[in-house]
Design an enzyme around this catalytic site. Structure first.
Site: not given
Length: 205
Positions: A114, A179
């Site tokens: 996320h 990420e």
């Protein structure tokens, strides 16, 4: 050996980062078995098949919701040997909320990433939420998936500064770089058996 299944809905840049880590040997003990998308035009399908030689499959929703759809996903995953006993399911930009039945089926074997420091800014447009709120630091979170939305136990987080002139787009780009570091790292820890879940906390052994 962990049998890996990755679910995508778009370009699959985090999928790409994970598969690159497996191919290079940075992520050991993982066998990529299948990449599944709910959208036939997802660009990541071609990346998976042509760049990495990983089998792909499209499982369209066709109006199905909840477990009615997710059981089709589970069947496709298990056909590819991604089982609740030996598998790991990574959500990489998969734009559907997993049903409680699917989460229970693959209990503590589903990971998600996320683009915010959970529990702050769950749900959609997390980067815009961060910019609008005026936080000074944001980042990304890799977590186990539970019955809630972005609410499962946190495995690891990476941070980035939020600049005064940031937009949703500029912050998103900076977070995305993190990420691509965080997700392969989390998959590696899982494959090495180094994650121990104790209630809401995940200990890294």
């Amino acid at each position: 050996m962990i049998n890996l299944g990755i679910l995508i809905s778009g370009r699959g840049s985090n999928m790409d980062a994970i598969l690159a880590g497996v191919k290079s040997g940075i992520i050991p003990n993982v066998r990529p078995c299948i990449v599944i998308s709910n959208k036939p035009d997802a660009a990541g399908l071609e990346t998976a098949s042509k760049k990495y030689g990983v089998p792909t499959k499209v499982v369209p929703a066709d109006g199905l919701k909840g477990w009615d759809y997710d059981k089709k996903l589970a069947a496709a995953l298990e056909d590819a040997r991604v089982t609740p006993e030996e598998g790991l399911v990574c959500l990489a930009g998969f734009m559907r909320i997993m049903s409680p039945e699917f989460v229970r089926h693959y209990r503590m074997r589903i990971l998600n990433i996320h683009p915010a420091l959970l529990p702050s800014f769950p749900g959609l447009h997390a980067q815009k939420q961060a910019v609008d709120y005026g936080v000074k630091v944001s980042g990304c979170t890799v977590h186990f998936v539970d019955d809630g939305v972005d609410s499962g136990p946190v495995i690891l987080q990476k941070t980035v500064p939020v600049r005064d002139d940031d937009t949703e787009e500029t912050l998103s780009a900076r977070i995305l770089e993190k990420e691509h570091e965080a997700y392969p790292e989390a998959v590696k820890l899982f494959a090495q058996g180094r994650l121990k879940v104790e209630g809401r906390k995940v200990r890294i052994l």
